[in-house]
Design a protein around this motif. Sequence first.
Motif, PDB file in Angstrom:
ATOM      1  N   MET A 137      35.099  41.256  23.662  1.00 12.36           N
ATOM      2  CA  MET A 137      35.123  40.559  25.017  1.00 12.36           C
ATOM      3  C   MET A 137      36.370  39.696  24.899  1.00 12.36           C
ATOM      4  O   MET A 137      36.979  39.026  24.039  1.00 12.36           O
ATOM      5  N   GLY A 138      36.730  39.251  26.393  1.00 11.03           N
ATOM      6  CA  GLY A 138      37.703  38.523  26.587  1.00 11.03           C
ATOM      7  C   GLY A 138      37.434  37.015  26.684  1.00 11.03           C
ATOM      8  O   GLY A 138      36.203  36.763  26.949  1.00 11.03           O
ATOM      9  N   THR A 139      38.109  35.996  26.371  1.00  6.22           N
ATOM     10  CA  THR A 139      37.899  34.863  26.671  1.00  6.22           C
ATOM     11  C   THR A 139      39.083  33.863  27.222  1.00  6.22           C
ATOM     12  O   THR A 139      40.135  34.389  26.805  1.00  6.22           O
ATOM     13  N   GLU A 140      38.549  32.970  28.041  1.00  7.62           N
ATOM     14  CA  GLU A 140      39.721  32.110  28.705  1.00  7.62           C
ATOM     15  C   GLU A 140      40.552  31.459  27.431  1.00  7.62           C
ATOM     16  O   GLU A 140      41.613  30.744  27.768  1.00  7.62           O
ATOM     17  N   GLU A 141      39.638  31.022  26.421  1.00  6.33           N
ATOM     18  CA  GLU A 141      40.555  30.156  25.673  1.00  6.33           C
ATOM     19  C   GLU A 141      41.304  30.652  24.502  1.00  6.33           C
ATOM     20  O   GLU A 141      41.906  30.152  23.769  1.00  6.33           O
ATOM     21  N   PHE A 142      41.415  31.964  24.799  1.00  8.80           N
ATOM     22  CA  PHE A 142      42.494  32.654  23.855  1.00  8.80           C
ATOM     23  C   PHE A 142      43.803  32.820  24.431  1.00  8.80           C
ATOM     24  O   PHE A 142      44.050  32.998  25.689  1.00  8.80           O
ATOM     25  N   PRO A 143      44.822  32.594  23.717  1.00 16.81           N
ATOM     26  CA  PRO A 143      44.792  32.120  22.280  1.00 16.81           C
ATOM     27  C   PRO A 143      44.704  30.574  22.262  1.00 16.81           C
ATOM     28  O   PRO A 143      45.187  29.948  23.216  1.00 16.81           O
ATOM     29  N   LEU A 144      44.148  29.830  21.430  1.00 22.75           N
ATOM     30  CA  LEU A 144      44.249  28.374  21.331  1.00 22.75           C
ATOM     31  C   LEU A 144      45.780  28.066  20.610  1.00 22.75           C
ATOM     32  O   LEU A 144      46.499  28.550  20.162  1.00 22.75           O
ATOM     33  N   PRO A 145      46.202  26.940  21.716  1.00 19.52           N
ATOM     34  CA  PRO A 145      47.638  26.806  21.491  1.00 19.52           C
ATOM     35  C   PRO A 145      48.026  26.214  20.107  1.00 19.52           C
ATOM     36  O   PRO A 145      49.070  26.388  19.670  1.00 19.52           O
ATOM     37  N   TYR A 146      47.172  25.627  19.212  1.00 17.95           N
ATOM     38  CA  TYR A 146      47.534  24.741  18.225  1.00 17.95           C
ATOM     39  C   TYR A 146      46.737  25.601  16.753  1.00 17.95           C
ATOM     40  O   TYR A 146      45.581  25.669  16.748  1.00 17.95           O
ATOM     41  N   GLN A 147      47.687  26.142  15.989  1.00 17.22           N
ATOM     42  CA  GLN A 147      46.956  27.075  14.968  1.00 17.22           C
ATOM     43  C   GLN A 147      47.490  26.508  13.633  1.00 17.22           C
ATOM     44  O   GLN A 147      48.813  26.266  13.449  1.00 17.22           O
ATOM     45  N   ALA A 148      46.504  26.240  12.614  1.00 10.85           N
ATOM     46  CA  ALA A 148      46.962  26.099  11.319  1.00 10.85           C
ATOM     47  C   ALA A 148      46.441  27.045  10.351  1.00 10.85           C
ATOM     48  O   ALA A 148      45.197  27.587  10.666  1.00 10.85           O
ATOM     49  N   GLU A 149      47.254  27.218   9.258  1.00 14.72           N
ATOM     50  CA  GLU A 149      47.016  28.046   8.353  1.00 14.72           C
ATOM     51  C   GLU A 149      46.830  27.534   7.137  1.00 14.72           C
ATOM     52  O   GLU A 149      47.695  26.989   6.272  1.00 14.72           O
TER      53      GLU A 149
END
Length: 429
Positions: free
Chosen positions: A127-139
């Motif tokens: 399913m698609g989502t409007e929040e994708f992708p979240l702008p800040y990503q931490a690994e």
Amino acid sequence: MDSMGVFVWLILVITIISRSHADRNVYPSAGVLFVHVLEREYFKGEFPPYPKPGDTSNDPITFNTNLKGYPDRPGWLRYIQRTPHSDGVLYGSPTAEHVGKPTIIEITAYNRRTFETARHNLVINIMGTEEFPLPYQAEFYIKNMNVEEMLASEVLGDFLGAVKNVWQPERLNAINITSALDRGGRVPLPINNLKEGVYVMVGADVPFSSCLREVETPQNQLRCSQEMEPVITCDKKFRMQFHIDWCKISLVDITKVVPVHNSRPDPGTGVLPDIGEYNPPSESLKSRDYFADFLVTLAVPCAVALVLFVILGYSMCCRREGVIQLVHHSSIQKSTKELRSMSKHREISWPLSTLPVFNPVSGEVVPPIHPDSYESTSMPLMQTQTNLQNQIQIPQQQPSGDNYSMSTFRRLEVNGIPEERKVAEALNL
């Protein structure tokens, strides 16, 4: 068989067939971690003998997963199962490219005791989502976890709760989980309960907190370059359950990432242009002269070798230095042969103690101290009068009168060299 028994048997068969052919539908979101557990209990009822509800069975069961019509899974989907007595796990992070395209995964279960198999399909509807992708990503890199341990819902929930407590975002999602072995890590030794390690990527809608930014300070970067633990104030909020390697944390702001567009050439229609018919070469081939090749491959090396031989012969036979070397070499050979011939006929001379002793008065030959059959190797290095068994007394004439003096000799060995020495003078008779 009565009609009731036939009816129950038909219901059982229909239930088994429906189980083996039933499709399960799941609806993950793009950009969010997808985890699906292949429970062994779900497949135990499909292997004969079919257990009744409440019965326990511990047959070893393994799973094989693949995309329907293909030998392997999609690139974004991974699978892990540690032992045949543990559940299998499918996990991954679908992207926006897979939205609206149902992905059918064929799951085949193997009973390793009875060699029976059971199969069903897993339909993944992304399913698609409007929040994708979240702008800040931490690994984050967690050292004390394996991937299957981290995929457990309660463990992953505890980690997301700790990250949310530090980051304070409004929306926080787990994007992906990767084993350290898939990143080039080494398999740990089976001692001290060592773990493989796991990378966990999370995304949020707010910028990174000051605690997460502490790893970027020059002091912590210097400590990381020296393989030392950086000083992170919020590490205590993770330390109770998760041991994070802060030197390997990755902070990405995708709003500042410049997209790279690779220009691809036009693939075209895939049909080669018409350039006429193919004309193979004629059957009649021209003869080729290989004499020049022969000269290059054989004559030239032979000529070079001959020139080198002439130069070597001239320097050894026609020049003074070469003649001296030949004469010196010849003399060494002659000397070696002479020494070898002499060594073949070499005789060891007897020591003085084994030679005949003459009486100075009568001229009679006195036998030696040791006979010819005496084994000299058994004699001690130093002899004393106590161990001297055979003593020889030789009379000597005095200047006046018919009196004689007796001299006693004994055999001595000094440093392995035998010699005869006078021990004492006898009294005048």
